[in-house]
Design a protein around this motif. Structure first.
Motif, mmCIF file in Angstrom:
data_model
loop_
_atom_site.group_PDB
_atom_site.id
_atom_site.type_symbol
_atom_site.label_atom_id
_atom_site.label_comp_id
_atom_site.label_asym_id
_atom_site.label_seq_id
_atom_site.Cartn_x
_atom_site.Cartn_y
_atom_site.Cartn_z
ATOM 1 N N PHE B 98 38.625 29.918 44.617
ATOM 2 C CA PHE B 98 37.598 28.902 44.866
ATOM 3 C C PHE B 98 36.959 29.117 46.227
ATOM 4 N N PRO B 99 36.157 30.180 46.345
ATOM 5 C CA PRO B 99 35.539 30.434 47.642
ATOM 6 C C PRO B 99 34.467 29.395 47.943
ATOM 7 N N SER B 100 34.255 29.150 49.240
ATOM 8 C CA SER B 100 33.258 28.134 49.601
ATOM 9 C C SER B 100 31.951 28.777 50.014
ATOM 10 N N ASP B 101 31.930 30.097 50.148
ATOM 11 C CA ASP B 101 30.688 30.708 50.619
ATOM 12 C C ASP B 101 29.943 31.391 49.477
ATOM 13 N N SER B 102 29.336 32.532 49.737
ATOM 14 C CA SER B 102 28.397 33.096 48.778
ATOM 15 C C SER B 102 29.077 33.885 47.666
ATOM 16 N N ALA B 375 32.691 21.532 44.897
ATOM 17 C CA ALA B 375 33.106 21.316 46.289
ATOM 18 C C ALA B 375 34.401 20.520 46.315
ATOM 19 N N VAL B 378 37.230 22.833 45.676
ATOM 20 C CA VAL B 378 37.511 23.610 46.892
ATOM 21 C C VAL B 378 38.316 22.761 47.867
#
Lengths: 276, 452
Positions: B98-102, B375, B378
């Motif tokens: 669950f990455p929070s960036d691109s 979100a 995450v």
């Protein structure tokens, strides 16, 4: 309490804690980010999801603006020349209402008015990228057809909206029905009336003046539209000052949104520069 | 006549004490070793004519210096530490999904909506339509990939559970064996301490794996889980077994036929089970709800429009809902002309794209927008790891303090051993001197009669 011989273990764990802190600091230094995995700061990571989505939305808005602005620019310059042509027709009408003209002179004026009408037909049926700009959304065929001298609008009244900022849309087309054949202000009808009034030997100067006023009435929607197109859309949340624009701040602020080229009117670019 | 036997007992005591010291020094760095010391006692006196004569020193035995309360606390804290460690390890694996960036689902969600915005500038453009379909495909495969990897994390945890149960069984068998051996050894005999050390070591290892209650009954110990399932009773160990639970699709743990999976809360096993049976399924459910909600909202928006041929829009995604929605999400159309962008059937209309774009701000899963729901995921996985880390740090500190305390009771201090060594060396020398003095006295007495 006896002195603990376990002391080396404590030193070891202190050392490994220091190592770990160093590693974290180095990671933050190399990535330039305080939050590298969600567990570093869960709520910041959750916000990052929203912000990075907003930031890439901005890029898309700017791309959309630049692609619609080309079309808007085409429509705008076409309308500008349409306005000029109508103004010319009006001055022809004013000239024709002068009682000292001979019928031949008036016929010549009428011919000019007819050619303006054809010019307006060309503008109304303008196509851009294979699509007819003033046909509403029925843009695969020319909006105006002439059959037996009668001009018919076969486009529709639908206006396409494109979102150019979260929650804010801009109309990217204007149906011809609102520009060239609005109720009581049909460009082609008024021009042909004017030409007929000029040609007819029985028309009085008043008749010609009335026909000229008819054309004047058509100027209004077309001019209004050209003004709308001159307003420059620029997403507020994509402004340089918008917080946490990580991606956007990769290039100098003064080169950013303006350079993406959305000056749809293409007029007076110097005026905008003063704002940056 | 105790003239020889008194110093002899002193020699005995001193040499036994020396051997205890030597053993301590030799085991200076042995993990789990408990220091030993000789227990000396005055020998029973002889009473003659109302006068009591001492008869020397008696060696009572060798005792190991241990603090059973500390051991209990260490056992508990070890369970907590094992639990947190296993949980953090498991959730850290899930966190990378669950990455929070691109990248990841969040990125694909915004990509998809951006492709719609792009198409709205030129709704009949086939290239732009195709890019919407590819963005939809990437979105579906991001959901598929994340859901599958989440399942993979879960099934690797399932294997860990089985392995850990195997380790638990091995250790309980060893402890039962030691119980048997200890039953035959007197608590004062040398070597008793080292058996107990071994057993304590094993109990601590076991505490790292599963929650354990220790009941000390003299020489043998009884071990149960916190909920009372027997692990070791006397010389008998009770193996745990695992079997596939058809309802949940994972291995459940049985103690003599009873399912105790839900009861285990401590040790590695507790951590694995918490991640496998609680946190990860909850995340899977949310992911499925997001996928199902998003698909439903997009499909119903899509159905309101018309495609390039003027026909009403069909499904954009194959309808999915409930468990497995994320794993089976797929784009239903491959022909870009079938994308329903138009709101009135004309090819130039982009009206329905606004309906599709509006889904970005609609509540699709538990009252949250697509990006909001992601979100939230995450946030959840991040705080699971960070909470676990906080607990782990706390247990580590606590455990360190307890071990330090235990070491100050049971650990070997070289300084102390050195001074004791001197002490008993002198005692030995003095006792030897006493014997030789008695010997000289006897010689004097023998030679007295020879008229020297």
């Amino acid at each position: 309490m006896r002195i603990s011989p376990y002391i080396t273990q404590i030193e070891l764990s202190a050392m490994s804690a220091a190592n770990q802190a160093e590693e974290t600091a180095l990671l933050q230094l190399t990535t330039g980010k305080r939050v590298n995995v969600a567990s570093d700061d869960p709520s910041a990571a959750a916000r990052e999801v929203a912000v990075s989505s907003q930031s890439s939305d901005c890029d898309q808005f700017l791309r959309s603006i630049s692609s619609v602005s080309a079309e808007l620019q085409t429509a705008d310059s076409a309308l500008s020349s349409g306005v000029t042509a109508l103004q010319q027709a009006i001055s022809l009408g004013v000239e024709g209402a002068n009682g000292t003209l001979s019928q031949d002179d008036r016929n010549a004026l009428a011919n000019e008015v007819q050619s303006i009408s054809q010019q307006m037909m060309g503008i109304a049926n303008l196509s851009y990228n294979g699509k007819y700009v003033f046909a509403g959304t029925a843009d695969s065929q020319p909006p105006y057809v002439v059959a037996a001298g009668v001009v018919t609008y076969q486009g529709n009244n639908t206006v396409n909206q494109v979102e150019i900022e979260a929650g804010q849309t801009i109309a990217v087309n204007q149906p011809g029905s609102q520009l060239f054949s609005a109720a009581g202000a049909s460009v082609f009808q008024s021009l042909s009336d004017l030409a007929a009034a000029l040609q007819s030997s029985s028309s009085t100067t008043d008749d010609i003046a009335n026909a000229t006023n008819e054309v004047k009435a058509c100027l209004h929607p077309a001019q209004l539209r050209a003004n709308v197109l001159r307003q420059h859309p620029r997403p507020a949340q994509c402004q340089p000052g918008f917080p946490q624009q990580r991606k956007a701040s990769a290039y100098p602020a003064d080169q950013r949104p303006r350079r993406r080229g959305h000056e749809p009117g293409g007029d007076q670019p110097g005026q905008r520069r003063g704002r940056a | 006549m105790p003239l020889f036997s008194i110093p002899l007992s002193g020699l005995d005591a001193a040499s036994t004490a020396m051997s205890a010291i030597a053993n301590n020094i030799a085991n200076l760095n042995t993990p789990g070793y408990t220091r030993e010391r000789p227990v000396l006692q005055e020998a029973d006196p002889i009473i003659d004519n109302g006068i009591a004569y001492g008869t020397g020193v008696k060696l009572q035995g060798i005792e190991s210096l241990r603090d059973s309360i500390l051991e209990l606390q260490i056992g508990n804290e070890t369970q907590q530490q094992g639990q947190s460690q296993a949980y953090v390890n498991a959730m850290s694996q899930a966190q990378t999904l669950f990455p929070s960036d691109s990248s990841g689902i969040g990125h694909e969600i915004s990509n998809f909506f951006q492709s719609l915005n792009n198409l709205s500038t030129d709704p009949s453009n086939l290239a732009l339509r195709q890019s919407v379909l590819s963005a939809a495909g990437s979105l579906a495969s991001a959901f598929n990939g994340t859901a599958n990897q989440l399942s993979a994390v879960r099934s690797s945890l399932d294997q860990n559970v089985q392995q850990t149960v195997g380790e638990v069984n091995q250790i309980t068998q060893e402890i039962a064996g030691l119980n048997t051996q200890l039953a035959g050894v007197s608590s004062s005999s040398p070597g008793y301490g080292s058996f107990v050390d071994q057993r304590d070591n094993l109990v601590q290892k076991l505490s790292g794996l599963i929650d354990v209650s220790v009941i000390n009954n003299g020489t043998s110990i009884t071990l149960t889980t916190k909920q009372g399932a027997a692990l070791v009773v006397g010389n008998q160990s009770f193996d745990l077994s695992t079997a596939l639970d058809p309802a949940s699709g994972v291995q459940h743990i049985y103690s003599q036929g009873t399912d105790i999976t839900g009861d285990i809360s401590g040790g590695q096993l507790g951590g694995f089970l918490q991640a496998r049976d609680q946190t990860l399924p909850a995340m899977q459910t949310q992911l499925d709800s997001l996928a199902g909600g998003l698909v439903q909202a997009l499909n119903s928006a899509h159905a309101k429009g018309f495609d390039l041929n003027g026909n009403a829009g069909g499904n954009l995604f194959s309808p999915v809902s409930g468990a497995g929605a994320a794993a089976s999400m797929a784009v239903a159309i491959t022909d870009p002309t079938l994308l329903a962008a138009s709101s009135d059937g004309t090819t130039g209309s982009n009206g329905n794209l606004a309906n599709l774009s509006a889904v970005a701000n609609q509540a699709v899963s538990n009252g949250m927008t697509p990006t909001g729901a992601y979100a939230n995921l995450v946030f959840q996985v991040g705080s699971a790891v960070s909470d676990g880390n906080t607990e782990l740090d706390a247990s580590n500190t606590m455990l360190q303090q307890l071990q330090q305390q235990q070491a100050s009771v049971s650990g070997v201090s070289l300084d102390e051993e050195a001074s004791n060594l001197l002490l008993y060396q002198r005692a030995y020398q003095a006792a030897a001197q006493a014997i030789s003095t008695v010997d000289q006295m006897l010689q004097t007495a023998i030679h007295m009669g020879s008229g020297a």
